[in-house]
Design an enzyme around this catalytic site. Structure first.
Site, mmCIF file in Angstrom:
data_model
loop_
_atom_site.group_PDB
_atom_site.id
_atom_site.type_symbol
_atom_site.label_atom_id
_atom_site.label_comp_id
_atom_site.label_asym_id
_atom_site.label_seq_id
_atom_site.Cartn_x
_atom_site.Cartn_y
_atom_site.Cartn_z
ATOM 1 N N ASP A 67 0.864 -1.403 -0.076
ATOM 2 C CA ASP A 67 -0.134 0.070 0.121
ATOM 3 C C ASP A 67 0.913 1.094 0.429
ATOM 4 O OD1 ASP A 67 0.929 -0.652 2.499
ATOM 5 O OD2 ASP A 67 -1.473 -1.012 3.316
ATOM 6 N N ASP A 136 -8.650 -2.920 14.359
ATOM 7 C CA ASP A 136 -9.480 -3.109 13.351
ATOM 8 C C ASP A 136 -9.368 -4.396 12.400
ATOM 9 O OD1 ASP A 136 -8.109 -2.316 10.982
ATOM 10 O OD2 ASP A 136 -9.666 -0.384 10.908
ATOM 11 N N HIS A 138 -7.944 -4.554 10.129
ATOM 12 C CA HIS A 138 -7.285 -4.791 8.301
ATOM 13 C C HIS A 138 -6.077 -5.047 7.728
ATOM 14 C CE1 HIS A 138 -5.105 -0.219 9.877
ATOM 15 N NE2 HIS A 138 -4.133 -1.577 9.362
ATOM 16 N N GLU A 143 -10.121 -2.296 4.830
ATOM 17 C CA GLU A 143 -10.497 -1.470 6.316
ATOM 18 C C GLU A 143 -11.753 -2.590 6.716
ATOM 19 O OE1 GLU A 143 -8.942 -0.273 8.323
ATOM 20 O OE2 GLU A 143 -8.647 2.266 7.884
HETATM 21 C C1 F6R Z 1 1.161 -1.060 5.838
HETATM 22 C C2 F6R Z 1 0.041 -1.901 5.988
HETATM 23 C C3 F6R Z 1 -1.024 -2.354 7.281
HETATM 24 C C4 F6R Z 1 -0.034 -2.771 8.455
HETATM 25 C C5 F6R Z 1 -0.959 -2.738 9.893
HETATM 26 C C6 F6R Z 1 -0.150 -2.839 10.939
HETATM 27 O O1 F6R Z 1 1.495 -1.469 4.969
HETATM 28 O O2 F6R Z 1 -0.103 -3.296 5.213
HETATM 29 O O3 F6R Z 1 -2.077 -2.989 7.195
HETATM 30 O O4 F6R Z 1 0.365 -3.445 8.477
HETATM 31 O O5 F6R Z 1 -1.752 -1.137 9.806
HETATM 32 O O6 F6R Z 1 1.080 -1.524 11.267
HETATM 33 P P1 F6R Z 1 1.947 -2.004 12.232
HETATM 34 O O7 F6R Z 1 2.448 -2.800 12.324
HETATM 35 O O8 F6R Z 1 2.524 -0.595 12.675
HETATM 36 O O9 F6R Z 1 0.985 -1.837 13.711
#
Ligand code: F6R
Length: 236
Positions: A67, A136, A138, A143
């Protein structure tokens, strides 16, 4: 599904790096799906270390990131391209031309989404997809919703995601509210999936995602259907 629980972030990172290096050693031209965020930082550090020691060679590897924020370019230190360059790519012997991150500044974002999926298909799909998980549920920026979105698409980020990501910005207002994310098809078609999560705050969502019903309200729950997924959770 393999669900591995370890006690420290360092052990989680090492186990994850082991799986990624095994993949690259067995198939040097692997297509690696990569994630940003805090969780994979230790994994990337470990891989950098092994690369410096000559134990793992990324010269033929290809990467596709999950992303990118809309409207942040590669020179913006909050963009995911910047994150990947600084925290991983600049420290390993990968060919930068073989590293792909969606372009959040493309003039035509819909076209960019289409192009991103076509590129993944051209590469023959993803061999190993590394994922984190949001509070959440994701994955990437898929989302919670009423349905799973199949292809790379533009998303409006949920308030909780904007809040969680504001720790990297000077204020919540600065966090972009839109992003491009890979959809569920490219993720689910990856030959292997490795999801890492750390800390007690992630325990509840992991339980829901991997031991509860499969629902787009918890996007990661779809991973229960994947034939080759490893989850590594560290309690600290
Ligand atoms: C980022 C991504 C997000 C993160 C998620 C957890 O490329 O794909 O889905 O993996 O937001 O983020 P952290 O590791 O910062 O808790």
């Amino acid at each position: 599904m393999k669900f591995i629980t370890v006690d420290t972030y360092a052990k989680m990172s090492r186990r994850a790096a082991n799986i990624i290096s095994a993949q690259v050693i067995l198939k040097p031209d692997s297509v690696l799906g990569l994630a940003t965020g805090s969780t994979p930082l230790g994994t990337y550090k470990q891989l950098i270390d092994w690369n410096e020691k000559g134990d793992i060679d990324f010269s033929q590897a290809v990467t596709v990131n999950l992303d990118e924020y809309v409207a942040l370019d590669s020179s913006n230190n909050q963009s995911y391209r910047f994150f990947m360059n600084k925290n991983f790519f600049e420290h390993i012997n990968i060919n930068m031309n073989n590293t792909f991150v969606p372009n959040g500044c493309a003039a035509d974002l819909e076209e960019e989404c289409k192009r991103y999926d076509e590129n993944i298909s051209r590469l023959g799909g993803i061999d190993l997809q590394l994922l984190g998980i949001g509070h959440d549920g994701h994955i990437g920026f898929n989302e919670p919703d009423k349905y799973f979105v199949k292809n790379t698409h533009i998303v409006d980020l949920h308030e909780s995601t904007v809040k969680a990501n504001s720790r990297f910005f000077s204020s919540e207002d600065e966090v972009p509210k839109r992003a491009i994310t890979m959809g569920m098809v490219s993720i689910m078609q990856a030959k292997k999936i490795l999801l890492i999560a750390s800390g007690k705050a992630k325990r509840d969502i992991l339980e829901k995602a991997f031991f509860g019903p499969i629902t787009p309200e918890i996007p990661a729950s779809i991973l229960q259907l994947h034939p080759d997924i490893t989850v590594i959770y560290s309690e600290d």
